[in-house]
Design a protein around this motif. Structure first.
Motif, mmCIF file in Angstrom:
data_model
loop_
_atom_site.group_PDB
_atom_site.id
_atom_site.type_symbol
_atom_site.label_atom_id
_atom_site.label_comp_id
_atom_site.label_asym_id
_atom_site.label_seq_id
_atom_site.Cartn_x
_atom_site.Cartn_y
_atom_site.Cartn_z
ATOM 1 N N ALA A 17 0.846 -1.193 0.000
ATOM 2 C CA ALA A 17 0.000 0.000 0.000
ATOM 3 C C ALA A 17 0.883 1.245 0.000
ATOM 4 N N PRO A 18 0.413 2.328 -0.592
ATOM 5 C CA PRO A 18 1.198 3.565 -0.569
ATOM 6 C C PRO A 18 1.270 4.121 0.843
ATOM 7 N N PRO A 19 2.216 5.006 1.113
ATOM 8 C CA PRO A 19 2.268 5.644 2.432
ATOM 9 C C PRO A 19 0.968 6.386 2.713
ATOM 10 N N VAL A 20 0.649 6.523 3.988
ATOM 11 C CA VAL A 20 -0.502 7.337 4.359
ATOM 12 C C VAL A 20 -0.219 8.795 3.996
ATOM 13 N N ILE A 21 1.009 9.253 4.297
ATOM 14 C CA ILE A 21 1.423 10.624 3.993
ATOM 15 C C ILE A 21 2.686 10.582 3.143
ATOM 16 N N ALA A 22 2.692 11.309 2.053
ATOM 17 C CA ALA A 22 3.894 11.469 1.241
ATOM 18 C C ALA A 22 3.975 12.925 0.794
ATOM 19 N N LEU A 23 4.839 13.686 1.455
ATOM 20 C CA LEU A 23 5.099 15.071 1.069
ATOM 21 C C LEU A 23 6.368 15.102 0.234
ATOM 22 N N THR A 24 6.302 15.773 -0.896
ATOM 23 C CA THR A 24 7.471 15.933 -1.763
ATOM 24 C C THR A 24 7.656 17.417 -2.048
ATOM 25 N N LEU A 39 6.721 27.314 5.927
ATOM 26 C CA LEU A 39 7.293 25.982 5.799
ATOM 27 C C LEU A 39 8.141 25.940 4.548
ATOM 28 N N HIS A 40 9.433 25.681 4.715
ATOM 29 C CA HIS A 40 10.329 25.544 3.568
ATOM 30 C C HIS A 40 10.071 24.202 2.881
ATOM 31 N N PRO A 41 10.371 24.105 1.577
ATOM 32 C CA PRO A 41 10.099 22.856 0.857
ATOM 33 C C PRO A 41 10.652 21.644 1.608
ATOM 34 N N SER A 42 9.764 20.691 1.875
ATOM 35 C CA SER A 42 10.089 19.574 2.769
ATOM 36 C C SER A 42 9.564 18.264 2.208
ATOM 37 N N ASP A 43 10.277 17.196 2.518
ATOM 38 C CA ASP A 43 9.847 15.839 2.194
ATOM 39 C C ASP A 43 9.519 15.112 3.494
ATOM 40 N N LEU A 44 8.467 14.322 3.467
ATOM 41 C CA LEU A 44 8.092 13.543 4.648
ATOM 42 C C LEU A 44 7.254 12.364 4.189
ATOM 43 N N VAL A 45 7.620 11.170 4.647
ATOM 44 C CA VAL A 45 6.852 9.962 4.358
ATOM 45 C C VAL A 45 6.474 9.309 5.691
ATOM 46 N N LEU A 71 -5.422 18.783 5.363
ATOM 47 C CA LEU A 71 -6.145 19.284 4.186
ATOM 48 C C LEU A 71 -6.996 20.499 4.531
ATOM 49 N N LEU A 72 -6.551 21.257 5.524
ATOM 50 C CA LEU A 72 -7.220 22.502 5.881
ATOM 51 C C LEU A 72 -6.616 23.685 5.131
ATOM 52 N N ASP A 73 -5.470 23.454 4.498
ATOM 53 C CA ASP A 73 -4.788 24.465 3.691
ATOM 54 C C ASP A 73 -4.071 23.730 2.567
ATOM 55 N N THR A 74 -3.641 24.474 1.571
ATOM 56 C CA THR A 74 -2.943 23.879 0.431
ATOM 57 C C THR A 74 -1.520 24.429 0.347
ATOM 58 N N PRO A 75 -0.563 23.606 -0.059
ATOM 59 C CA PRO A 75 0.813 24.089 -0.174
ATOM 60 C C PRO A 75 0.981 25.025 -1.364
ATOM 61 N N THR A 76 1.975 25.889 -1.253
ATOM 62 C CA THR A 76 2.298 26.759 -2.388
ATOM 63 C C THR A 76 3.345 26.124 -3.291
ATOM 64 N N THR A 77 4.049 25.129 -2.778
ATOM 65 C CA THR A 77 4.988 24.361 -3.600
ATOM 66 C C THR A 77 4.889 22.892 -3.229
ATOM 67 N N GLY A 78 5.270 22.030 -4.158
ATOM 68 C CA GLY A 78 5.362 20.607 -3.879
ATOM 69 C C GLY A 78 4.039 19.874 -3.988
ATOM 70 N N SER A 79 4.057 18.582 -3.647
ATOM 71 C CA SER A 79 2.874 17.733 -3.755
ATOM 72 C C SER A 79 2.652 16.967 -2.457
ATOM 73 N N TYR A 80 1.377 16.727 -2.161
ATOM 74 C CA TYR A 80 0.972 15.970 -0.984
ATOM 75 C C TYR A 80 0.052 14.853 -1.435
ATOM 76 N N GLY A 234 10.496 26.659 10.303
ATOM 77 C CA GLY A 234 9.882 26.208 9.062
ATOM 78 C C GLY A 234 10.634 25.115 8.338
ATOM 79 N N ARG A 235 11.586 24.466 9.016
ATOM 80 C CA ARG A 235 12.373 23.402 8.375
ATOM 81 C C ARG A 235 12.206 22.103 9.153
ATOM 82 N N LEU A 236 11.925 21.008 8.417
ATOM 83 C CA LEU A 236 11.751 19.708 9.022
ATOM 84 C C LEU A 236 13.080 18.958 9.110
ATOM 85 N N SER A 237 13.257 18.243 10.200
ATOM 86 C CA SER A 237 14.438 17.375 10.322
ATOM 87 C C SER A 237 14.038 16.151 11.121
#
Length: 246
Positions: A17-24, A39-45, A71-80, A234-237
């Motif tokens: 199955a695909p990840p529940v969350i995939a931020l690119t 939020l700076h451009p971030s990846d998260l799975v 899903l209460l807001d939409t990103p300005t860059t990247g895909s969710y 605004g940076r994920l680690s």
């Protein structure tokens, strides 16, 4: 929403199955002047069944990330992608439907209706999910049973402890069988004893295979997760979090 070949087909085993969350490359900025990058451009799975804490101080971007994941807001860059569904391709109505079916929210404030019983508060969450009326009451009772409140179905919120009210809120989040339980400072309004009980509830849900993301500033809450992600300026680690209870 699993993809690939059905189990036992001649073409081989099914794909995972695909990840529940995939931020690119997901980012969120607000126009100025001056423009602000929350939020700076971030990846998260986050994969199915994970228990993840998102930590960070006030103003770090936790609320922005929460709004994007929920899903209460939409990103300005990247895909969710949520359960493999590209949320950028959805209109407002479809996003709202996806949110109602796939995401359960637990907030710091319980947001229970004071003049409705515990069962009714949970039952009402199904109205917006178009659950057939005949199934709603049984589903609400099952959700309350999951959180140890089968004996309090007819209690009004004012007669419940803080921990019990939060467990009603958790039952309400679970009743539609979401893919993701998204929790925002879930122990923030609780004393230590009730906070401990709610965290024990999260442990049980994780053991049953639920996917939990807990957003918190409290290291003691984050320690219960199996994985921790920090957000700062605004940076994920990624962080390493010791497992609790094995």
């Amino acid at each position: 929403m699993p993809t690939g070949n059905p189990a036992g087909s001649a073409d081989g085993p099914p794909e995972p199955a695909p990840p529940v969350i995939a931020l690119t490359g997901v980012g969120r900025s607000f126009p100025g002047p001056p423009p602000v990058t929350a939020l700076h451009p971030s990846d998260l799975v986050i994969r199915r069944g994970e228990y993840v804490a998102v930590t960070g101080p006030s103003g770090s971007g936790k609320s922005t990330l929460l709004h994007l994941l929920g899903l209460l807001d939409t990103p300005t860059t990247g895909s969710y992608e949520l359960d493999g569904i590209d949320t950028a391709r959805l209109g407002d109505r479809d996003r709202s439907t996806l949110r109602g079916r796939r995401i359960g929210f637990v907030f710091q404030s319980f947001h229970l209706l004071a003049h409705r019983t515990a069962e009714e508060n949970v039952l009402l969450a199904q109205v917006y999910n178009r659950t057939p009326r005949a199934r709603r009451r049984a589903a609400a009772r099952e959700a309350l049973h999951q959180v140890g409140l089968a004996h309090r179905t007819q209690a009004l919120p004012g007669t419940l402890s803080g921990g019990e009210r939060q467990r009603v809120a958790i039952a309400r989040a679970l009743v539609n069988r979401p893919s993701l339980l998204l929790c925002d400072e879930p122990t923030g309004n609780l004393d230590s004893a009730n906070a401990t009980a709610v965290l024990a509830q999260f442990e049980e849900l994780h053991a049953r295979g639920h996917t939990l993301v807990v957003i918190t500033h409290d290291p003691a809450v984050a320690e219960h997760a199996r994985r921790s992600v920090r957000i700062s300026d605004g940076r994920l680690s990624e962080l390493t979090t010791p497992a609790v209870g094995g």
